[in-house]
Design a protein around this motif. Structure first.
Motif, PDB file in Angstrom:
ATOM      1  N   LYS A 126      35.620  39.361   9.740  1.00  0.00           N
ATOM      2  CA  LYS A 126      36.621  39.868  10.674  1.00  0.00           C
ATOM      3  C   LYS A 126      38.027  39.619  10.145  1.00  0.00           C
ATOM      4  N   GLN A 127      38.271  38.401   9.657  1.00  0.00           N
ATOM      5  CA  GLN A 127      39.595  38.081   9.117  1.00  0.00           C
ATOM      6  C   GLN A 127      39.870  38.869   7.839  1.00  0.00           C
ATOM      7  N   GLN A 130      40.835  42.402   8.817  1.00  0.00           N
ATOM      8  CA  GLN A 130      42.178  42.455   9.387  1.00  0.00           C
ATOM      9  C   GLN A 130      43.249  42.421   8.293  1.00  0.00           C
ATOM     10  N   GLN A 158      33.649  43.837  12.665  1.00  0.00           N
ATOM     11  CA  GLN A 158      33.309  43.024  13.823  1.00  0.00           C
ATOM     12  C   GLN A 158      34.491  42.933  14.776  1.00  0.00           C
ATOM     13  N   SER A 160      36.289  41.597  18.215  1.00  0.00           N
ATOM     14  CA  SER A 160      36.168  40.371  18.983  1.00  0.00           C
ATOM     15  C   SER A 160      35.189  40.615  20.118  1.00  0.00           C
ATOM     16  N   GLU A 322      38.911  50.847  14.204  1.00  0.00           N
ATOM     17  CA  GLU A 322      37.925  49.768  14.116  1.00  0.00           C
ATOM     18  C   GLU A 322      36.938  49.862  15.268  1.00  0.00           C
TER      19      GLU A 322
END
Length: 334
Positions: A126-127, A130, A158, A160, A322
């Motif tokens: 996820k990070q 981003q 992914q 949140s 996303e």
């Protein structure tokens, strides 16, 4: 489309350059790196890498693509995840920016990335995504290039848990199981969820409080084509052409077609991308869609996700894409 996310094999991408998630020694490795070496021709590619020598973390080097459809392979070394306190984010950002700069230097107009460092280097997906989206979108504000993020499966994107649950609940609350339209004239059946053909409807299916508009405004808007309405909105919002099409994730060439041809009708997802770029409310979005012959529908998950983000006043097209990708819907843009 300037930036998109696809599920595919990066070695099969027909772009000017693909990016290899390399190791510092530029040796054939596993995962994406190994797949690229095998598809390009391991001996030729390894020889070219030997001639370069090494590559530091966050930097990028370039070789020929050899047997790949891509002309070039850009090799960049991502950081190993050590908890986030060792400048991993800065190094990962540099991987994307330096790769893009190198692509521009070699005349590339299209490039495909894997999700760098998210495999054996352990960067949380996820990070990592981003940072990839942030780095690429910032670069595209100043440059013209088609950029593709290639992932192997949907799990790579992914959302949140809170956002996913919120969108899922919104769809569940509003979705109407009525998405097949029959036309008597030619007996064609098609699914409105995925159709990009204009669907003329007298009224939108959403329950929206009517805005107070003057008769003059209504009559003027009825006579406008999509192109005319779009250009008027750009002026009214105080935006520039470039600012508008870049924020909409739209190619400059397509925008030029729209500007120069008042009768041009783009795809529905393109119309919505402009609505997001101009931060239109739901009434304004529906009006813009009507000029191109489209409508929003409660039987379309795609449309409901768009409505969700507009109601939340979240106009970040990359975040919206996303979410669309996570729900297996078409992405916004050209």
């Amino acid at each position: 489309m300037p930036f998109q996310i696809v599920r595919n094999d990066i070695t099969k991408m027909k772009v000017d350059a693909i990016v290899n998630a390399a190791n510092s020694a530029l040796q054939m490795g596993g995962g994406v790196c190994g797949a690229i070496f095998r598809a390009a021709g391991p001996n030729d590619l390894q020889k070219a890498c030997h001639q370069i020598g090494q590559c530091a973390v966050g930097e990028a080097v370039i070789t020929d693509g050899f047997n790949l459809p891509a002309k070039y392979i850009i090799h960049t070394v991502g950081p190993i995840w050590k908890g986030g306190g060792h400048h991993e984010a800065e190094y990962l950002t540099s991987c994307y920016i330096n790769s893009l700069k190198l692509a521009v230097l070699h005349g590339s107009q299209s490039i495909a990335f894997p999700l760098i460092s998210s495999g054996i280097y352990g960067y949380p997906k996820k990070q990592a995504l981003q940072i990839a989206i942030s780095s690429i979108s910032e670069f595209l504000l100043e440059h013209e290039m088609d950029v593709t993020m290639v992932v192997f499966d949907q799990d790579a994107v992914q959302l949140s848990e809170k956002l996913f649950d919120s969108i899922y609940q919104y769809i569940d609350d509003h979705y109407i199981e009525e998405n097949v339209i029959h036309t008597n004239r030619n007996q064609i059946e098609y699914d409105q969820v995925y159709s990009e053909m204009p669907i003329l409807q007298s009224e939108p299916e959403f329950n929206i409080s009517e805005s107070k508009r003057s008769l003059e405004d209504v009559l003027m808007q009825l006579e406008e084509t999509f192109s005319q309405r779009l250009l008027r909105l750009i002026d009214e919002k105080g935006k520039t052409d470039a600012e508008t099409y870049k924020k909409a994730n739209i190619d400059r060439r397509l925008f030029s077609k729209i500007r120069n041809n008042p009768e041009y009708t783009p795809l529905k997802k393109t119309v919505i991308a402009f609505a997001i770029s101009l931060e239109l409310n739901l009434d304004e979005t529906i009006d813009l869609l009507r000029t191109a012959g489209y409508a929003l529908s409660n039987s379309s998950k795609f449309d409901l996700i768009i409505q969700y983000f507009i109601e939340q006043k979240n106009y970040n097209i990359y975040e919206i894409n996303e979410a669309l990708f996570a729900f297996d819907q078409v992405l916004l843009g050209a």
